[in-house]
Design an enzyme around this catalytic site. Structure first.
Site, PDB file in Angstrom:
ATOM      1  N   HIS A 267       0.843  -1.202   0.000  1.00  0.00           N
ATOM      2  CA  HIS A 267       0.000   0.000   0.000  1.00  0.00           C
ATOM      3  C   HIS A 267       0.876   1.249   0.000  1.00  0.00           C
ATOM      4  O   HIS A 267       1.857   1.312   0.732  1.00  0.00           O
ATOM      5  CB  HIS A 267      -0.890  -0.032   1.245  1.00  0.00           C
ATOM      6  CG  HIS A 267      -2.065   0.883   1.168  1.00  0.00           C
ATOM      7  ND1 HIS A 267      -1.944   2.248   1.250  1.00  0.00           N
ATOM      8  CD2 HIS A 267      -3.382   0.641   1.001  1.00  0.00           C
ATOM      9  CE1 HIS A 267      -3.147   2.798   1.146  1.00  0.00           C
ATOM     10  NE2 HIS A 267      -4.043   1.842   0.993  1.00  0.00           N
TER      11      HIS A 267
ATOM     12  N   GLY B  78       4.155  22.221  11.427  1.00  0.00           N
ATOM     13  CA  GLY B  78       5.515  21.696  11.570  1.00  0.00           C
ATOM     14  C   GLY B  78       6.433  22.215  10.485  1.00  0.00           C
ATOM     15  O   GLY B  78       6.012  22.951   9.578  1.00  0.00           O
TER      16      GLY B  78
ATOM     17  N   HIS C  39      10.304  13.939   9.105  1.00  0.00           N
ATOM     18  CA  HIS C  39      10.873  13.322  10.309  1.00  0.00           C
ATOM     19  C   HIS C  39      11.703  12.114   9.862  1.00  0.00           C
ATOM     20  O   HIS C  39      11.233  11.293   9.084  1.00  0.00           O
ATOM     21  CB  HIS C  39       9.753  12.896  11.264  1.00  0.00           C
ATOM     22  CG  HIS C  39      10.287  12.390  12.569  1.00  0.00           C
ATOM     23  ND1 HIS C  39      10.895  11.171  12.683  1.00  0.00           N
ATOM     24  CD2 HIS C  39      10.314  12.947  13.802  1.00  0.00           C
ATOM     25  CE1 HIS C  39      11.263  10.996  13.935  1.00  0.00           C
ATOM     26  NE2 HIS C  39      10.921  12.075  14.643  1.00  0.00           N
ATOM     27  N   PRO C  40      12.950  11.985  10.369  1.00  0.00           N
ATOM     28  CA  PRO C  40      13.878  10.987   9.804  1.00  0.00           C
ATOM     29  C   PRO C  40      13.457   9.525   9.964  1.00  0.00           C
ATOM     30  O   PRO C  40      13.963   8.670   9.248  1.00  0.00           O
ATOM     31  CB  PRO C  40      15.197  11.261  10.543  1.00  0.00           C
ATOM     32  CG  PRO C  40      14.815  12.033  11.769  1.00  0.00           C
ATOM     33  CD  PRO C  40      13.602  12.814  11.402  1.00  0.00           C
ATOM     34  N   THR C  41      12.562   9.210  10.898  1.00  0.00           N
ATOM     35  CA  THR C  41      12.084   7.819  10.987  1.00  0.00           C
ATOM     36  C   THR C  41      10.564   7.718  10.833  1.00  0.00           C
ATOM     37  O   THR C  41      10.052   6.706  10.356  1.00  0.00           O
ATOM     38  CB  THR C  41      12.464   7.171  12.349  1.00  0.00           C
ATOM     39  OG1 THR C  41      11.906   7.975  13.408  1.00  0.00           O
ATOM     40  CG2 THR C  41      13.977   7.080  12.503  1.00  0.00           C
TER      41      THR C  41
END
Lengths: 320, 320
Positions: B82, B163, B168-170
């Site tokens: 997905h 934001g 966001h890195p993860t």
């Protein structure tokens, strides 16, 4: 076969038959195209003219026709039920055979340029010829009608595509464009209850969530004493008649109303009826004959969708 | 009755059940709303969570839930069928009872602000909460997926609504929004020919000219050995189930294919089924009882549209 378009100019005169005759005279008995019909409507005070044939040959006669409309129609004196903004209100080119809509757009531009430069008439390009999203829908352009155009054209958003940003003092403005064939189709209901007809119309029309290319509403026919779902099908390939007809029948069941027949207003491309005949013949497991005669098309259309007041000459191709 | 919304966050984890349990724990056993279901899908590697109740009471638990997804899901390691762009991929609020969609938009904004300020996650407002036309459709926002977001957010057109313009890195990014209830509905066909199923789907779906609020396509069910027309009905008031069901039946006739049943995926608002039962009872001249029991609703839905694998708890209102 030569390229064939249908061209359907509408003029703002539906009462004075002598005037209409004079204005349309340049469109008759010409080589390369036929004037299929001139249909005046008194209530609308408007006439619909249908030409069929080679667009190349139509241009000069159309320019002359615009000139005669300019000469005879004074929009300051025009009254009628149909919204309008000019003496020739609208003039669409419609591809019929061996021509693409892109070529019709080019013919619209050629005519627009000549009409504007010859007669000093401001021209909007509309429908598929529109140069801007806001000019696709004719009602958007026509909003305010003849009386409001003077003010409207002051807005730079409504600068005409051809000619000056100034309404012609007696002609008004005109829209020239290209569109795919539109089917004016009405389904007869066995009820005189317009509320029921409206509910059924809403179930199929795009604006209420229905089929994408269907505009529909209720109508009561005084003389026939019953209602109709009256509609325009803007793309008969995507919204074939049989599908709309069967969906109306399905909605009718909840009201215990019968579909008693249907009618086409104006001309209809052969393919529209063939698509519908093909559906019913598949349902009935009859072999579909793609080369059937015009008479067979009429016969099956009567049988399957109760098409009334219809004859071979209402099929565009039968006029070629 | 209190205001009731359905809230359906989707997380990008559909395999590790212990992780899913940990992440969804803040949403369970809370006062004011119920966690109706958590449905993991292994192929998608994604779980759909369904909450029902007072949106006011959902906000803080949802913020905590976002925090736990951030803690446990690393999008750099995520694979699944997905499309997705974040650990919590999407979170819509859907009005069910005594609340308008406008209020749901406000709750979406409140949640978006808290999620962004608490966890430093970029948030897009989507669907009816979208602040720009280009953000209405989730697939537009999600295009490029997690892997493409870093580049996408550099474009000022894709500055998040809340934001920083930095993925966001993860976690990635998330979409929070409001929409009206969507019906996931499938109609079973007595054929294994996917081409036929596709032709029938095209006759009803908006993108091919069909009903305005229907998205549809063909599907072949491996285990059941037949095809379906699988669809989302985005506005069941304008495109009621019975109309879609009967139109599919009508199209089936030309292929001599039977409609053998239908199914609803997920929950369905009572009104949807009532509208459909009302149609068939009008056709059959049975008095419609608007206060019928949930059991009667299920019984009639089975009778009229062959609804299978359905029970009372699939009706949203039966869970309240």
């Amino acid at each position: 076969m030569n390229k064939i378009v249908q061209c359907v100019p509408n003029i703002s005169e539906g009462i004075d038959l002598a005037k209409i005759e004079y204005i349309t005279e340049p469109l008759k008995n010409k080589e390369g195209f036929k004037c299929i019909s001139v249909e005046p409507d008194k209530d609308y005070n408007r006439s619909v003219i249908t030409l069929l044939g080679d667009p190349e040959k139509m241009i000069e006669p159309l320019v002359e026709f615009y000139g005669r409309a300019l000469e005879k129609i004074n929009m300051n004196e025009h009254k009628g039920e149909h919204p309008r903004m000019g003496a020739v209100d609208v003039c669409p080119f419609i591809p019929i055979a061996d021509i693409k809509v892109e070529a019709c757009i080019e013919y619209a531009k050629i005519l627009a340029e000549k009409v504007s430069s010859t007669h000093n008439i401001p021209v909007f390009l509309y429908a598929l010829a529109a140069q801007d999203e806001s000019r696709v829908q004719l009602p958007h352009i026509r909003k305010g009608e003849y009386e409001g155009m003077k003010e409207k054209l002051k807005d730079s958003l409504w600068k005409p595509d051809y000619g000056q940003a100034e309404v012609h003092p007696t002609f008004g403005v005109t829209a020239i464009g290209a569109r795919i064939p539109l089917i004016a189709y009405n389904i007869d209901l066995s009820t005189d209850n317009e509320k029921t007809a409206r509910a059924i119309a809403k179930s199929i029309r795009q604006s209420s969530g229905g089929f994408q290319y269907v505009q529909a509403g209720p109508a009561y026919l005084e003389e026939r004493k019953h209602t109709q779902v009256t509609m325009n099908i803007l793309d008969f390939k995507k919204n074939p008649i049989y599908r709309v007809f069967e969906t109306v029948k399905m909605e009718c069941r909840r009201y215990h109303v019968e579909v008693t027949g249907s009618e086409v207003v104006g001309l209809i491309p052969m393919e529209t009826l063939m698509d519908t005949i093909k559906y019913y013949q598949a349902v009935n497991q009859i072999d579909f004959d793609k080369d059937m005669s015009f008479n067979d098309v009429v016969k099956y259309a009567q049988e399957y969708i109760g098409l009334r007041d219809f004859d071979v000459l209402k099929i565009i191709e039968a006029n070629l």
